[in-house]
Design a protein around this motif. Structure first.
Motif, PDB file in Angstrom:
ATOM      1  N   SER A   1       3.361  -2.589  -7.215  1.00 17.33           N
ATOM      2  CA  SER A   1       2.517  -1.405  -7.426  1.00 17.33           C
ATOM      3  C   SER A   1       2.157  -1.205  -8.902  1.00 17.33           C
ATOM      4  O   SER A   1       2.098  -0.071  -9.395  1.00 17.33           O
ATOM      5  CB  SER A   1       3.187  -0.148  -6.857  1.00 17.33           C
ATOM      6  OG  SER A   1       3.351  -0.254  -5.454  1.00 17.33           O
TER       7      SER A   1
ATOM      8  N   ASN B   1      -0.375  -0.674 -11.698  1.00 20.44           N
ATOM      9  CA  ASN B   1      -1.702  -0.069 -11.658  1.00 20.44           C
ATOM     10  C   ASN B   1      -2.105   0.376 -13.067  1.00 20.44           C
ATOM     11  O   ASN B   1      -1.296   0.309 -14.001  1.00 20.44           O
ATOM     12  CB  ASN B   1      -1.723   1.100 -10.663  1.00 20.44           C
ATOM     13  CG  ASN B   1      -0.726   2.185 -11.025  1.00 20.44           C
ATOM     14  OD1 ASN B   1      -0.798   2.776 -12.100  1.00 20.44           O
ATOM     15  ND2 ASN B   1       0.227   2.452 -10.118  1.00 20.44           N
TER      16      ASN B   1
ATOM     17  N   GLU C   1       0.821  -1.214   0.000  1.00 20.53           N
ATOM     18  CA  GLU C   1       0.000   0.000   0.000  1.00 20.53           C
ATOM     19  C   GLU C   1       0.852   1.261   0.000  1.00 20.53           C
ATOM     20  O   GLU C   1       0.481   2.281  -0.574  1.00 20.53           O
ATOM     21  CB  GLU C   1      -0.909  -0.025   1.230  1.00 20.53           C
ATOM     22  CG  GLU C   1      -1.886   1.135   1.307  1.00 20.53           C
ATOM     23  CD  GLU C   1      -2.813   1.038   2.495  1.00 20.53           C
ATOM     24  OE1 GLU C   1      -3.688   1.917   2.628  1.00 20.53           O
ATOM     25  OE2 GLU C   1      -2.657   0.087   3.295  1.00 20.53           O
TER      26      GLU C   1
ATOM     27  N   PRO D   1       5.978   3.037  -6.714  1.00 22.44           N
ATOM     28  CA  PRO D   1       6.023   2.330  -7.992  1.00 22.44           C
ATOM     29  C   PRO D   1       7.344   2.567  -8.725  1.00 22.44           C
ATOM     30  O   PRO D   1       7.843   3.691  -8.797  1.00 22.44           O
ATOM     31  CB  PRO D   1       4.844   2.924  -8.770  1.00 22.44           C
ATOM     32  CG  PRO D   1       3.913   3.437  -7.722  1.00 22.44           C
ATOM     33  CD  PRO D   1       4.799   3.913  -6.604  1.00 22.44           C
TER      34      PRO D   1
END
Length: 258
Positions: A213, A215, A176, A180
């Motif tokens: 990460s 996304n 969390e 990235p």
């Protein structure tokens, strides 16, 4: 032969049986995941593994376990054997995730034992490797990652290498609060891995997926890197729509539609 681009997710310690069933219903009916240019996969917690395997049995989506012991049976309370993973119907087993290494004291040697046990039982090991922020700051990122790979693959034959997947997941990019990695960061390490890792018995490079990460905003740039063989997604794919959105964007840049 088309070499598919891997796109998948681990749910970690999330999802009840009902939530898992709802997720799988969406994947099962997704035409995108039947495209031969993609290979989708999902790695649920062990409580849902059998149910997910059954739900996706007649789909092209592969299913994996999040961990296993190297022994077939024995006095290992709380552990799961390779035979149990196979008995559930799984194709893949994730090994060596940084959370396992840090929180459960898994060593490189233990991961090597698990890799060889997985291959012996017909499973496809997905070996997670990655450097910490401290190792990166000290200029030892590649040394650390390559050490993890070399030990994990020690004693694995060229023929068995054809069933091995590597997931490069920099520890500083996971979770969390992860940062990235840029496409430049990921590409640099993937090129080091391509140069250093052994090839399969067919002379092909080992497929190395990127995770950390991933996304909807960065997936296209990562997927466009020629050395990246797939994306291993975390929380951005914990809803099926998220996985499908990233798979669609990755396919557009990796294997442009005719």
């Amino acid at each position: 032969m088309t070499i598919p681009f891997w796109v998948g997710t681990s749910w970690k310690m999330n999802k009840t049986l009902g939530e898992a069933a709802d997720y799988c219903a969406v994947l099962h009916d997704a035409e995108l995941l039947r495209d031969p240019r993609l290979q989708g996969f999902v790695i649920p917690p062990f409580t849902a593994l059998s149910e997910v395997c059954r739900a996706l049995a007649d789909s092209p989506v592969m299913v994996g376990a999040q961990n296993m012991h190297w022994a077939d049976a024995g006095a290992y309370t709380g552990e799961v054997s390779p035979l149990m993973v196979r008995d559930c119907g799984a194709d893949i087993v994730e090994l060596g995730h940084s959370e396992r290494r840090e929180s459960f004291n898994e060593t490189d040697v233990a991961i090597n034992r698990k890799v060889k046990a997985a291959l012996a039982k017909g499973l496809r090991p997905l070996i997670c490797v990655g450097e910490t922020a401290e190792e990166r700051a000290l200029g030892a990122a590649a040394d650390s990652v390559l050490r993890q790979c070399r030990i994990a693959l020690g004693g694995v034959s060229a023929e068995d290498l054809e069933r091995v997947l590597i997931a490069y997941e920099p520890v500083w990019a996971i979770g969390e609060h992860g940062t990235p990695a840029t496409a430049e960061d990921a590409g640099w390490m993937h090129r080091r891995l391509r140069e250093a890792l052994p090839t399969t018995g067919q002379g092909e490079p080992l497929p190395v997926l990127y995770g950390g990460s991933v996304n909807p905003d960065n997936c296209a740039a990562l997927a466009a890197l020629p050395e990246v063989a797939g994306l291993f997604i975390g929380r951005s794919a914990w809803r099926p729509e998220g996985l499908l959105r990233i798979a669609e964007r990755a396919l557009e840049v990796r294997r442009p539609l005719a």
